[in-house]
Design an enzyme around this catalytic site. Structure first.
Site, PDB file in Angstrom:
ATOM      1  N   LYS A 104       0.945  -1.254  -0.011  1.00 54.90           N
ATOM      2  CA  LYS A 104      -0.050  -0.176   0.184  1.00 54.90           C
ATOM      3  C   LYS A 104       0.849   1.195   0.095  1.00 54.90           C
ATOM      4  O   LYS A 104       1.791   1.418   0.760  1.00 54.90           O
ATOM      5  CB  LYS A 104      -0.770  -0.212   1.228  1.00 54.90           C
ATOM      6  CG  LYS A 104      -1.898   1.006   1.259  1.00 54.90           C
ATOM      7  CD  LYS A 104      -2.846   1.058   2.490  1.00 54.90           C
ATOM      8  CE  LYS A 104      -3.739   1.939   2.559  1.00 54.90           C
ATOM      9  NZ  LYS A 104      -4.608   1.722   3.743  1.00 54.90           N
ATOM     10  N   SER A 125      -9.816  -0.345   7.311  1.00 56.63           N
ATOM     11  CA  SER A 125      -9.470  -0.474   5.990  1.00 56.63           C
ATOM     12  C   SER A 125      -8.630  -1.517   5.330  1.00 56.63           C
ATOM     13  O   SER A 125      -8.246  -1.605   4.252  1.00 56.63           O
ATOM     14  CB  SER A 125      -8.303   0.778   6.020  1.00 56.63           C
ATOM     15  OG  SER A 125      -9.119   1.918   5.464  1.00 56.63           O
ATOM     16  N   SER A 160      -9.742   1.809   2.949  1.00 55.44           N
ATOM     17  CA  SER A 160      -8.998   2.736   2.225  1.00 55.44           C
ATOM     18  C   SER A 160      -7.937   1.763   1.134  1.00 55.44           C
ATOM     19  O   SER A 160      -7.258   2.236   0.476  1.00 55.44           O
ATOM     20  CB  SER A 160      -8.201   3.640   3.089  1.00 55.44           C
ATOM     21  OG  SER A 160      -7.376   3.112   3.791  1.00 55.44           O
TER      22      SER A 160
HETATM   23  N1  GLN Z   1     -13.217   4.278   6.267  1.00 58.66           N
HETATM   24  C1  GLN Z   1     -12.576   4.604   7.667  1.00 58.66           C
HETATM   25  C2  GLN Z   1     -12.120   6.107   7.250  1.00 58.66           C
HETATM   26  O1  GLN Z   1     -12.720   6.579   6.618  1.00 58.66           O
HETATM   27  C3  GLN Z   1     -11.121   3.813   8.024  1.00 58.66           C
HETATM   28  C4  GLN Z   1     -10.194   4.133   7.197  1.00 58.66           C
HETATM   29  C5  GLN Z   1      -8.662   3.201   7.472  1.00 58.66           C
HETATM   30  O2  GLN Z   1      -8.868   2.316   8.392  1.00 58.66           O
HETATM   31  N2  GLN Z   1      -7.769   3.847   7.273  1.00 58.66           N
HETATM   32  O3  GLN Z   1     -11.644   6.633   8.151  1.00 58.66           O
END
Ligand code: GLN
Length: 489
Positions: free
Chosen positions: A78, A177, A153
């Site tokens: 990532k 995420s 994400s």
């Molecule tokens: N979808 C969540 C957010 O937008 C979690 C994102 C993540 O785990 N980085 O913050």
């Protein structure tokens, strides 16, 4: 080749049936063929990947390194984790072509285990999002249906494993995420306990919530990855000095007598009926494997999303203050320094990141700090206590990973609240600092193409052994993880 698991690949490489070069070349070819449809990769440096593979092959020919756990395994990364000499954009224009001067600890560990570390995987900007549509470099698409999102994400990390472009990948999980995109792409995703894996070299989003973890094609592969990734690191003071168990040897398939909790608070209104049926069937399957299913209560579940969006935005507003046009990445010049900061941050950050910085600055500002931030910290303790209490009677808690299967690209982009609610089942785990895994548990029935559904198992702090064992027993008794997307070959 692109459907092999880690253990299948390493045993072939050790037997010299295939070389590390052939393995990475197969992934590079696959990327050539399918990534135009998926856009999981932001960039990839084939020469660097092949050179790493050749080094592995040379060592093997000289009789060295055959025992390394990830020998010749192509692992993609990532774009929020630092790899020396490679771009580190976090899906943001503000970092643009920033090149990392050093390796994250997890990268050093993967390399010493013999992995071929390659590629930069697409993500929501600074890991803020649930669909990978917030990337400044274009959305990633779900390999099961390219009109749909892969989750986020870490959308690129999930999609690349599902599409057979790598054998495993790394992502980060602040509120879901890793688990949410794993569920929506039909792969395994593991968020380790807070402190299990070093975050040195992970660009921080919300430091009290962030963890790095693996995506893989099977539970055994996720366990093998965690054996390599886990452990204390003097460069991350939040990493915990506890021995790293040999997770993969605990995968016996025998879960007789283990106690698994079902939380009624997770059976919410917005839960899609097909997801509910599928998860209910998975729970019956666990029961038929000999697990004991017990009701547990997590009474503060309702407050998790609100609590998360105060704590995560507060921490993000502080962490992202460093992107100011002076020390990193891109600068937009003009006027005095204050104006330069404004122009740089105005042009460099996308709308979701700006929204989070503004929210986070607000909840920390004097006059509001106690009403929002301090109160959220107290509710966070209540949420953690709910879990610790439940874990006095059960070894793991089972839930759906997401309320629905993958949604259409664009469907939720104008409605941040709807987007935030797609993490409703994953967020508490980060607030509580516990571990969680998502594994494939079936597909939507009617829509064509079929879409994967994920089952989440939550475990005690440092209870990865139990959730891996249960997840593995379920996986081996069902075989959902063997299904691959109908992607043009
Ligand atoms: N979808 C969540 C957010 O937008 C979690 C994102 C993540 O785990 N980085 O913050």
């Amino acid at each position: 080749m692109h459907q092999l698991t880690i253990s299948e690949l390493t045993s072939r490489i050790v037997r010299r049936d295939v070389s590390a070069r052939e393995a990475i070349q197969a992934c590079l070819d696959r990327i050539q063929r399918v990534d135009g449809q998926i856009h999981a990769f932001l960039s990839c440096d084939p020469a660097d990947a092949l050179a790493q593979a050749d080094a592995v092959d040379r060592a093997l020919a000289a009789g060295d390194g055959a025992a390394r756990q990830l020998l010749g395994v192509p692992v993609a990364i990532k774009d929020v984790i630092a790899v020396k000499g490679h771009r580190l954009s976090c899906g943001s224009k503000i970092l643009g072509n920033f090149i990392s001067p050093y390796n994250a600890t997890v990268i050093e560990k993967l390399k010493s285990a013999g992995a071929i570390v390659f590629g930069r995987l697409n993500m929501d900007e600074f890991a803020m999002g649930s669909s990978t549509e917030n990337s400044a470099f274009g959305a990633t698409r779900n390999p099961w249906d390219t009109t749909r999102i892969p989750g986020g994400s870490s959308g690129g990390s999930a999609a690349s494993v599902a599409a057979g472009e790598c054998i495993a990948s790394l992502g980060s999980d602040t509120g879901g995420s890793i688990r949410q995109p794993a569920a929506l792409c039909g792969v395994v995703g593991l968020k380790p306990t807070y402190g299990r894996v070093s975050r040195y070299g992970l660009v921080a989003f919300a430091s009290s919530l962030d963890q790095i973890g693996p995506f893989a094609r099977s539970v055994r592969d996720a366990a093998l990855m965690l054996e390599v990734l886990g452990g204390v690191d003097s460069r991350d003071s939040t990493s915990v000095p506890r021995p790293v168990p040999h997770y993969s040897t605990g995968l016996t398939g025998d879960i007789k007598g283990l106690k698994i909790g079902l939380a009624k608070e997770y059976m919410i209104g917005g839960l899609d009926p097909e997801v509910k049926q599928t998860v209910d069937a998975a729970v019956r399957q666990l029961e038929s494997l000999g697990a004991e299913i017990l009701d547990v209560s997590l009474p503060h579940t309702d407050y998790a999303v609100a609590t998360y969006y105060i704590i995560a935005t507060a921490e993000a507003s502080a962490n992202l203050a460093r992107f100011d046009g002076v020390r990193y990445g891109r600068r937009v010049d003009g006027g005095d320094p204050i104006e330069m900061y404004g122009r740089t941050r105005g042009a460099g950050f996308g709308p979701e990141v700006k929204r989070r910085i503004i929210l986070g600055t607000y909840v920390l500002s004097s006059g509001y700090h106690d009403a929002f931030y301090l109160r959220a910290q107290k509710v966070r303790t209540l949420i953690r206590n709910d879990f610790l209490k439940a874990f006095e009677t059960v070894d793991a808690i089972v839930t759906p990973t997401t309320p629905t299967a993958a949604f259409k690209i664009g469907e939720k982009s104008d409605d941040p609240l709807q987007m935030y609610l797609s993490d409703i089942f994953t967020i508490s785990c980060n607030l509580a600092g516990i571990c969680g895994i998502s594994i494939p548990c079936g597909f939507t029935g009617n829509a064509s193409p079929r879409l994967p559904i994920g089952l989440q198992l939550l475990g005690k702090p440092f209870g990865e052994e139990a959730i891996l064992k249960i997840a593995h027993a379920y996986e081996q008794s069902t075989g959902w993880h063997d299904q691959t997307p109908p992607l043009g070959n």
